[in-house]
Design a protein around this motif. Structure first.
Motif, short mmCIF file in Angstrom:
data_model
loop_
_atom_site.label_atom_id
_atom_site.label_comp_id
_atom_site.label_asym_id
_atom_site.label_seq_id
_atom_site.Cartn_x
_atom_site.Cartn_y
_atom_site.Cartn_z
N ALA A 1 0.85 -1.19 0.00
CA ALA A 1 0.00 0.00 0.00
C ALA A 1 0.88 1.24 0.00
N VAL A 2 0.60 2.16 -0.90
CA VAL A 2 1.30 3.44 -0.94
C VAL A 2 0.25 4.54 -1.10
N PHE A 3 0.63 5.77 -0.74
CA PHE A 3 -0.34 6.85 -0.81
C PHE A 3 0.36 8.18 -1.04
N GLU A 4 -0.44 9.22 -1.24
CA GLU A 4 0.05 10.59 -1.38
C GLU A 4 -0.81 11.51 -0.53
N GLY A 5 -0.30 12.69 -0.27
CA GLY A 5 -1.05 13.74 0.40
C GLY A 5 -0.97 15.00 -0.43
N MET A 6 -2.12 15.56 -0.82
CA MET A 6 -2.19 16.75 -1.65
C MET A 6 -3.30 17.65 -1.12
N LYS A 7 -3.38 18.86 -1.65
CA LYS A 7 -4.47 19.75 -1.28
C LYS A 7 -4.97 20.54 -2.49
N ALA A 8 -6.26 20.87 -2.43
CA ALA A 8 -6.86 21.82 -3.35
C ALA A 8 -7.28 23.05 -2.56
N TYR A 9 -7.19 24.22 -3.19
CA TYR A 9 -7.45 25.49 -2.52
C TYR A 9 -8.44 26.31 -3.34
N LYS A 10 -9.25 27.12 -2.67
CA LYS A 10 -10.20 28.00 -3.35
C LYS A 10 -9.90 29.44 -2.98
N ASP A 11 -9.76 30.29 -3.99
CA ASP A 11 -9.50 31.70 -3.68
C ASP A 11 -10.82 32.44 -3.46
N ASP A 12 -10.72 33.73 -3.20
CA ASP A 12 -11.92 34.51 -2.85
C ASP A 12 -12.86 34.71 -4.03
N ASN A 13 -12.39 34.40 -5.25
CA ASN A 13 -13.23 34.50 -6.43
C ASN A 13 -13.83 33.15 -6.83
N GLY A 14 -13.60 32.13 -6.01
CA GLY A 14 -14.16 30.82 -6.29
C GLY A 14 -13.33 29.94 -7.20
N LYS A 15 -12.16 30.43 -7.61
CA LYS A 15 -11.28 29.61 -8.44
C LYS A 15 -10.59 28.55 -7.58
N VAL A 16 -10.38 27.37 -8.15
CA VAL A 16 -9.81 26.25 -7.42
C VAL A 16 -8.45 25.88 -8.02
N PHE A 17 -7.50 25.63 -7.13
CA PHE A 17 -6.13 25.35 -7.55
C PHE A 17 -5.58 24.11 -6.85
N LEU A 18 -4.73 23.39 -7.56
CA LEU A 18 -3.88 22.36 -6.98
C LEU A 18 -2.48 22.92 -6.88
N PHE A 19 -1.67 22.33 -5.99
CA PHE A 19 -0.30 22.81 -5.77
C PHE A 19 0.68 21.70 -6.15
N ARG A 20 1.38 21.89 -7.26
CA ARG A 20 2.42 20.99 -7.74
C ARG A 20 1.95 19.53 -7.83
N PRO A 21 0.80 19.26 -8.43
CA PRO A 21 0.31 17.88 -8.48
C PRO A 21 1.19 16.95 -9.29
N ASP A 22 1.97 17.52 -10.21
CA ASP A 22 2.89 16.67 -11.00
C ASP A 22 3.90 15.97 -10.10
N GLN A 23 4.30 16.64 -9.01
CA GLN A 23 5.26 16.04 -8.09
C GLN A 23 4.64 14.87 -7.33
N ASN A 24 3.37 14.99 -6.96
CA ASN A 24 2.70 13.89 -6.27
C ASN A 24 2.49 12.71 -7.19
N PHE A 25 2.16 12.99 -8.45
CA PHE A 25 1.98 11.90 -9.40
C PHE A 25 3.29 11.12 -9.59
N LYS A 26 4.37 11.84 -9.78
CA LYS A 26 5.67 11.17 -9.96
C LYS A 26 6.04 10.36 -8.72
N ARG A 27 5.76 10.92 -7.55
CA ARG A 27 6.19 10.25 -6.32
C ARG A 27 5.36 9.01 -6.02
N ILE A 28 4.06 9.04 -6.29
CA ILE A 28 3.26 7.85 -5.99
C ILE A 28 3.68 6.69 -6.89
N ASN A 29 4.06 6.98 -8.12
CA ASN A 29 4.54 5.92 -9.00
C ASN A 29 5.93 5.44 -8.59
N LYS A 30 6.75 6.34 -8.07
CA LYS A 30 8.05 5.94 -7.55
C LYS A 30 7.87 5.04 -6.32
#
Length: 356
Positions: free
Chosen positions: A72-101
Protein backbone atom coordinates in the motif's frame (compact mmCIF):
# COMPACT_ATOMS: atom_id res chain seq x y z
CA UNK A 1 4.48 -0.65 -19.27
CA UNK A 2 2.93 2.44 -20.86
CA UNK A 3 1.94 5.23 -18.51
CA UNK A 4 -1.22 6.00 -20.50
CA UNK A 5 -4.52 4.18 -20.88
CA UNK A 6 -7.63 4.84 -22.94
CA UNK A 7 -10.79 3.82 -21.09
CA UNK A 8 -13.40 6.56 -20.61
CA UNK A 9 -13.97 7.90 -17.08
CA UNK A 10 -17.31 6.60 -15.77
CA UNK A 11 -19.20 8.95 -13.42
CA UNK A 12 -22.04 8.26 -10.98
CA UNK A 13 -23.18 11.29 -8.99
CA UNK A 14 -24.82 11.37 -5.56
CA UNK A 15 -28.53 12.11 -5.50
CA UNK A 16 -28.06 14.84 -2.89
CA UNK A 17 -24.88 16.39 -1.53
CA UNK A 18 -24.11 16.23 2.20
CA UNK A 19 -22.12 19.47 2.14
CA UNK A 20 -24.90 21.57 3.74
CA UNK A 21 -24.82 19.36 6.84
CA UNK A 22 -21.11 19.92 7.53
CA UNK A 23 -19.86 22.30 10.23
CA UNK A 24 -16.70 23.58 8.57
CA UNK A 25 -15.71 25.49 11.71
CA UNK A 26 -15.32 22.23 13.64
CA UNK A 27 -13.47 19.74 11.44
CA UNK A 28 -11.33 16.96 12.85
CA UNK A 29 -8.57 16.32 10.33
CA UNK A 30 -9.23 13.38 8.02
CA UNK A 31 -12.57 12.29 9.48
CA UNK A 32 -15.06 13.99 7.18
CA UNK A 33 -15.17 13.04 3.50
CA UNK A 34 -16.78 14.55 0.42
CA UNK A 35 -19.60 13.18 -1.70
CA UNK A 36 -17.55 11.26 -4.25
CA UNK A 37 -14.47 9.09 -4.66
CA UNK A 38 -12.35 7.94 -7.59
CA UNK A 39 -11.21 4.40 -8.16
CA UNK A 40 -9.65 2.21 -10.82
CA UNK A 41 -8.81 -1.49 -10.61
CA UNK A 42 -5.81 -3.30 -12.04
CA UNK A 43 -6.39 -6.86 -13.21
CA UNK A 44 -5.30 -9.18 -16.01
CA UNK A 45 -2.15 -7.10 -16.42
CA UNK A 46 -3.86 -3.77 -17.15
CA UNK A 47 -5.65 -0.85 -15.50
CA UNK A 48 -9.39 -1.06 -16.14
CA UNK A 49 -11.91 1.74 -16.68
CA UNK A 50 -11.64 4.53 -14.07
CA UNK A 51 -14.75 5.51 -12.13
CA UNK A 52 -16.06 8.26 -9.89
CA UNK A 53 -18.86 7.08 -7.62
CA UNK A 54 -20.55 8.24 -4.39
CA UNK A 55 -18.27 7.90 -1.37
CA UNK A 56 -19.09 4.56 0.21
CA UNK A 57 -17.64 1.54 2.00
CA UNK A 58 -16.13 -1.13 -0.19
CA UNK A 59 -15.97 -4.88 0.17
CA UNK A 60 -12.54 -6.57 0.17
CA UNK A 61 -11.79 -10.21 0.77
CA UNK A 62 -10.11 -10.95 4.15
CA UNK A 63 -7.30 -12.62 2.22
CA UNK A 64 -6.49 -9.45 0.25
CA UNK A 65 -2.73 -9.15 0.18
CA UNK A 66 -2.74 -5.57 1.47
CA UNK A 67 -3.82 -6.93 4.87
CA UNK A 68 -1.08 -9.54 5.03
CA UNK A 69 1.94 -8.10 3.22
CA UNK A 70 1.37 -4.36 3.33
CA UNK A 71 1.39 -3.53 -0.37
CA UNK A 72 0.00 0.00 0.00
CA UNK A 73 1.30 3.44 -0.94
CA UNK A 74 -0.34 6.85 -0.81
CA UNK A 75 0.05 10.59 -1.38
CA UNK A 76 -1.05 13.74 0.40
CA UNK A 77 -2.19 16.75 -1.65
CA UNK A 78 -4.47 19.75 -1.28
CA UNK A 79 -6.86 21.82 -3.35
CA UNK A 80 -7.45 25.49 -2.52
CA UNK A 81 -10.20 28.00 -3.35
CA UNK A 82 -9.50 31.70 -3.68
CA UNK A 83 -11.92 34.51 -2.85
CA UNK A 84 -13.23 34.50 -6.43
CA UNK A 85 -14.16 30.82 -6.29
CA UNK A 86 -11.28 29.61 -8.44
CA UNK A 87 -9.81 26.25 -7.42
CA UNK A 88 -6.13 25.35 -7.55
CA UNK A 89 -3.88 22.36 -6.98
CA UNK A 90 -0.30 22.81 -5.77
CA UNK A 91 2.42 20.99 -7.74
CA UNK A 92 0.31 17.88 -8.48
CA UNK A 93 2.89 16.67 -11.00
CA UNK A 94 5.26 16.04 -8.09
CA UNK A 95 2.70 13.89 -6.27
CA UNK A 96 1.98 11.90 -9.40
CA UNK A 97 5.67 11.17 -9.96
CA UNK A 98 6.19 10.25 -6.32
CA UNK A 99 3.26 7.85 -5.99
CA UNK A 100 4.54 5.92 -9.00
CA UNK A 101 8.05 5.94 -7.55
CA UNK A 102 6.64 4.59 -4.29
CA UNK A 103 4.58 2.01 -6.17
CA UNK A 104 7.56 0.74 -8.11
CA UNK A 105 9.49 0.15 -4.87
CA UNK A 106 6.65 -2.07 -3.59
CA UNK A 107 6.27 -3.94 -6.90
CA UNK A 108 2.97 -2.19 -7.67
CA UNK A 109 2.25 -1.28 -11.32
CA UNK A 110 2.51 2.42 -12.14
CA UNK A 111 -0.74 4.33 -12.61
CA UNK A 112 -1.42 6.05 -15.96
CA UNK A 113 -0.81 9.80 -15.97
CA UNK A 114 -3.95 10.67 -17.95
CA UNK A 115 -6.14 8.61 -15.60
CA UNK A 116 -4.57 10.33 -12.59
CA UNK A 117 -5.07 13.90 -13.75
CA UNK A 118 -8.47 13.42 -15.40
CA UNK A 119 -9.75 11.63 -12.31
CA UNK A 120 -8.23 14.15 -9.91
CA UNK A 121 -9.48 17.24 -11.73
CA UNK A 122 -12.94 15.82 -12.31
CA UNK A 123 -13.31 14.68 -8.71
CA UNK A 124 -12.21 18.02 -7.27
CA UNK A 125 -14.50 19.93 -9.62
CA UNK A 126 -17.44 17.72 -8.66
CA UNK A 127 -16.80 18.30 -4.94
CA UNK A 128 -15.48 21.86 -5.04
CA UNK A 129 -18.38 23.07 -2.88
CA UNK A 130 -16.57 21.31 -0.03
CA UNK A 131 -13.57 23.66 -0.37
CA UNK A 132 -13.88 26.69 1.88
CA UNK A 133 -12.12 29.90 0.81
CA UNK A 134 -9.69 31.59 3.17
CA UNK A 135 -6.08 30.98 4.15
CA UNK A 136 -5.78 27.79 6.18
CA UNK A 137 -8.77 26.10 4.55
CA UNK A 138 -8.31 23.42 1.91
CA UNK A 139 -9.50 20.11 0.54
CA UNK A 140 -7.06 17.37 1.51
CA UNK A 141 -6.67 14.82 -1.30
CA UNK A 142 -5.57 11.26 -0.59
CA UNK A 143 -4.58 9.19 -3.64
CA UNK A 144 -3.61 5.64 -2.67
CA UNK A 145 -3.23 2.17 -4.10
CA UNK A 146 -3.68 -1.16 -2.35
CA UNK A 147 -3.19 -4.83 -3.24
CA UNK A 148 -6.59 -6.54 -3.48
CA UNK A 149 -5.64 -10.01 -4.73
CA UNK A 150 -7.41 -12.71 -2.69
CA UNK A 151 -4.37 -14.77 -1.81
CA UNK A 152 -2.11 -15.06 1.22
CA UNK A 153 0.91 -16.29 -0.70
CA UNK A 154 3.96 -14.12 0.05
CA UNK A 155 4.30 -12.59 -3.40
CA UNK A 156 3.26 -9.39 -5.16
CA UNK A 157 -0.45 -9.09 -5.83
CA UNK A 158 -1.84 -9.53 -9.31
CA UNK A 159 -4.75 -7.14 -8.65
CA UNK A 160 -4.75 -3.59 -7.24
CA UNK A 161 -7.11 -0.71 -6.59
CA UNK A 162 -6.10 2.93 -7.09
CA UNK A 163 -8.32 5.43 -5.27
CA UNK A 164 -8.65 9.12 -4.48
CA UNK A 165 -10.72 10.33 -1.54
CA UNK A 166 -11.13 13.93 -0.33
CA UNK A 167 -11.49 15.49 3.11
CA UNK A 168 -12.15 19.19 3.86
CA UNK A 169 -9.46 20.52 6.18
CA UNK A 170 -8.45 23.41 8.35
CA UNK A 171 -5.03 23.89 9.97
CA UNK A 172 -3.57 20.48 10.86
CA UNK A 173 -1.32 21.40 13.79
CA UNK A 174 -2.02 24.25 16.16
CA UNK A 175 0.72 26.04 18.02
CA UNK A 176 4.24 24.76 18.55
CA UNK A 177 5.45 21.22 19.07
CA UNK A 178 7.84 19.71 21.61
CA UNK A 179 9.87 16.78 20.29
CA UNK A 180 12.08 13.96 21.47
CA UNK A 181 15.20 13.15 19.45
CA UNK A 182 15.31 9.40 18.79
CA UNK A 183 18.24 7.54 20.36
CA UNK A 184 16.99 3.99 19.82
CA UNK A 185 14.17 3.81 17.28
CA UNK A 186 14.47 4.63 13.56
CA UNK A 187 11.99 5.68 10.94
CA UNK A 188 13.77 3.84 8.12
CA UNK A 189 17.05 2.19 7.13
CA UNK A 190 19.41 2.35 4.17
CA UNK A 191 18.20 0.18 1.33
CA UNK A 192 14.64 0.19 2.67
CA UNK A 193 11.48 2.04 1.74
CA UNK A 194 11.97 5.28 3.68
CA UNK A 195 11.89 7.36 0.48
CA UNK A 196 8.50 5.89 -0.46
CA UNK A 197 5.15 6.90 1.01
CA UNK A 198 4.49 3.31 2.01
CA UNK A 199 1.73 2.76 4.56
CA UNK A 200 3.95 0.58 6.73
CA UNK A 201 6.43 3.42 7.25
CA UNK A 202 3.81 5.28 9.23
CA UNK A 203 2.58 2.28 11.20
CA UNK A 204 6.14 1.67 12.40
CA UNK A 205 6.31 5.22 13.79
CA UNK A 206 3.25 4.94 16.02
CA UNK A 207 4.83 3.01 18.90
CA UNK A 208 7.94 5.20 19.47
CA UNK A 209 5.80 8.29 18.96
CA UNK A 210 3.38 7.06 21.63
CA UNK A 211 6.32 6.56 24.02
CA UNK A 212 7.34 10.16 23.37
CA UNK A 213 3.78 11.39 23.89
CA UNK A 214 3.63 9.56 27.21
CA UNK A 215 6.55 11.77 28.25
CA UNK A 216 4.83 14.98 27.19
CA UNK A 217 6.19 15.33 23.65
CA UNK A 218 4.10 15.53 20.51
CA UNK A 219 6.55 14.09 18.01
CA UNK A 220 9.91 12.40 17.46
CA UNK A 221 12.83 13.71 15.43
CA UNK A 222 14.21 10.62 13.75
CA UNK A 223 17.91 9.88 13.52
CA UNK A 224 19.82 7.60 11.17
CA UNK A 225 19.41 3.89 11.83
CA UNK A 226 23.14 3.11 11.77
CA UNK A 227 24.54 5.50 14.39
CA UNK A 228 21.66 7.70 15.64
CA UNK A 229 23.96 10.69 15.22
CA UNK A 230 22.40 12.37 12.15
CA UNK A 231 19.02 14.14 12.14
CA UNK A 232 16.66 13.11 9.35
CA UNK A 233 12.91 13.77 9.74
CA UNK A 234 10.44 15.09 12.32
CA UNK A 235 7.39 12.94 12.93
CA UNK A 236 5.78 12.47 9.51
CA UNK A 237 7.48 15.58 8.11
CA UNK A 238 10.78 16.75 6.72
CA UNK A 239 12.69 18.93 9.18
CA UNK A 240 14.57 22.24 8.91
CA UNK A 241 17.00 23.84 11.34
CA UNK A 242 18.00 27.51 11.47
CA UNK A 243 21.47 28.22 12.83
CA UNK A 244 22.09 31.97 12.92
CA UNK A 245 20.67 33.08 9.55
CA UNK A 246 21.12 29.80 7.65
CA UNK A 247 18.51 27.12 7.12
CA UNK A 248 19.74 23.53 7.05
CA UNK A 249 17.89 20.38 6.01
CA UNK A 250 19.03 16.84 5.39
CA UNK A 251 19.52 15.64 1.80
CA UNK A 252 17.00 13.17 0.43
CA UNK A 253 18.12 9.56 0.29
CA UNK A 254 16.60 6.10 0.34
CA UNK A 255 15.75 6.84 3.99
CA UNK A 256 14.25 10.32 3.61
CA UNK A 257 11.06 11.31 1.78
CA UNK A 258 11.39 13.76 -1.10
CA UNK A 259 8.76 16.08 0.33
CA UNK A 260 6.93 18.47 -2.01
CA UNK A 261 6.69 21.06 0.77
CA UNK A 262 10.39 20.54 1.55
CA UNK A 263 11.55 21.20 -2.02
CA UNK A 264 9.16 24.16 -2.30
CA UNK A 265 10.54 25.74 0.89
CA UNK A 266 14.11 25.31 -0.36
CA UNK A 267 13.12 27.20 -3.53
CA UNK A 268 11.22 29.87 -1.58
CA UNK A 269 14.28 30.40 0.62
CA UNK A 270 16.38 30.98 -2.49
CA UNK A 271 13.73 33.32 -3.94
CA UNK A 272 13.82 35.39 -0.74
CA UNK A 273 17.59 35.48 -0.19
CA UNK A 274 17.49 33.13 2.80
CA UNK A 275 20.67 31.00 2.89
CA UNK A 276 19.79 27.30 2.83
CA UNK A 277 22.15 24.34 3.04
CA UNK A 278 21.15 20.81 2.10
CA UNK A 279 23.59 18.59 3.98
CA UNK A 280 23.85 15.97 6.71
CA UNK A 281 23.44 17.50 10.15
CA UNK A 282 24.50 15.88 13.41
CA UNK A 283 22.58 15.90 16.66
CA UNK A 284 25.71 17.21 18.35
CA UNK A 285 25.75 20.26 16.05
CA UNK A 286 22.17 21.16 17.01
CA UNK A 287 22.84 20.61 20.71
CA UNK A 288 25.91 22.85 20.61
CA UNK A 289 24.04 25.50 18.60
CA UNK A 290 21.30 25.48 21.22
CA UNK A 291 23.85 25.88 24.01
CA UNK A 292 25.64 28.81 22.39
CA UNK A 293 22.43 30.54 21.28
CA UNK A 294 22.93 30.21 17.52
CA UNK A 295 20.03 27.76 17.09
CA UNK A 296 17.12 30.04 16.24
CA UNK A 297 14.46 27.67 14.87
CA UNK A 298 13.48 24.09 14.15
CA UNK A 299 10.36 23.31 12.14
CA UNK A 300 8.72 20.39 10.39
CA UNK A 301 7.46 20.75 6.83
CA UNK A 302 4.73 18.72 5.12
CA UNK A 303 1.52 18.93 3.13
CA UNK A 304 -0.94 18.71 6.01
CA UNK A 305 0.71 21.20 8.36
CA UNK A 306 2.77 23.18 5.79
CA UNK A 307 5.13 24.29 8.59
CA UNK A 308 5.01 23.17 12.22
CA UNK A 309 7.36 25.12 14.53
CA UNK A 310 9.17 23.20 17.26
CA UNK A 311 9.51 24.94 20.61
CA UNK A 312 11.80 22.49 22.43
CA UNK A 313 13.62 19.19 22.03
CA UNK A 314 14.98 16.58 24.39
CA UNK A 315 18.16 14.60 23.85
CA UNK A 316 19.86 12.34 26.39
CA UNK A 317 17.41 13.48 29.10
CA UNK A 318 18.34 17.13 28.60
CA UNK A 319 15.66 19.57 27.41
CA UNK A 320 16.64 22.43 25.09
CA UNK A 321 14.19 25.32 24.66
CA UNK A 322 14.08 27.32 21.45
CA UNK A 323 13.38 31.04 20.98
CA UNK A 324 9.73 31.95 20.63
CA UNK A 325 8.45 32.08 17.05
CA UNK A 326 7.38 35.54 15.83
CA UNK A 327 6.37 37.16 12.53
CA UNK A 328 10.04 37.60 11.60
CA UNK A 329 10.91 33.95 12.11
CA UNK A 330 11.80 32.01 8.98
CA UNK A 331 9.00 29.55 9.72
CA UNK A 332 6.40 32.34 9.88
CA UNK A 333 7.71 34.13 6.79
CA UNK A 334 8.03 31.01 4.65
CA UNK A 335 4.66 29.61 5.72
CA UNK A 336 2.96 32.89 4.86
CA UNK A 337 4.61 32.99 1.44
CA UNK A 338 3.68 29.37 0.75
CA UNK A 339 0.05 29.83 1.78
CA UNK A 340 -0.27 33.01 -0.27
CA UNK A 341 0.92 31.17 -3.36
CA UNK A 342 -1.37 28.22 -2.71
CA UNK A 343 -4.42 30.46 -2.17
CA UNK A 344 -3.72 32.67 -5.20
CA UNK A 345 -2.84 35.70 -3.08
CA UNK A 346 0.68 36.13 -4.41
CA UNK A 347 2.62 35.81 -7.64
CA UNK A 348 3.45 32.22 -8.56
CA UNK A 349 6.71 32.82 -10.38
CA UNK A 350 7.73 29.15 -10.17
CA UNK A 351 4.53 27.93 -11.86
CA UNK A 352 3.40 25.71 -8.99
CA UNK A 353 -0.35 26.44 -9.08
CA UNK A 354 -2.62 24.46 -11.39
CA UNK A 355 -6.09 25.94 -11.86
CA UNK A 356 -8.83 23.41 -12.45
Amino acid sequence: MSNTANAKLQIEKVKESRVSSIDFSDLAFGKTFTDHMFYCDYKNGAWQEPKIVPYQPMTIDPSARVFHYGQAVFEGMKAYKDDNGKVFLFRPDQNFKRINKSAARLAIPEFPENYFFEGLKTLVNMDKAWIQPGVGNSLYLRPFVIAIDSAIAAAPSESYRFMIICAPAKAYYKGTVRVLIAEKFSRSASGGVGFAKAAGNYAAQFYPTKLAQDRGYQQVIWTDADTHTYLEEAGTMNVFFRINDTLITAPISDRILDGVTRKSLIQLAADNDIPCEVRPIKVSEIVEASKDGSLKEIFGAGTAAVISPISAFEFQEQVYELPEVNEHSYSSRLKSKMLNIQHNLAEDKNGWRMEI
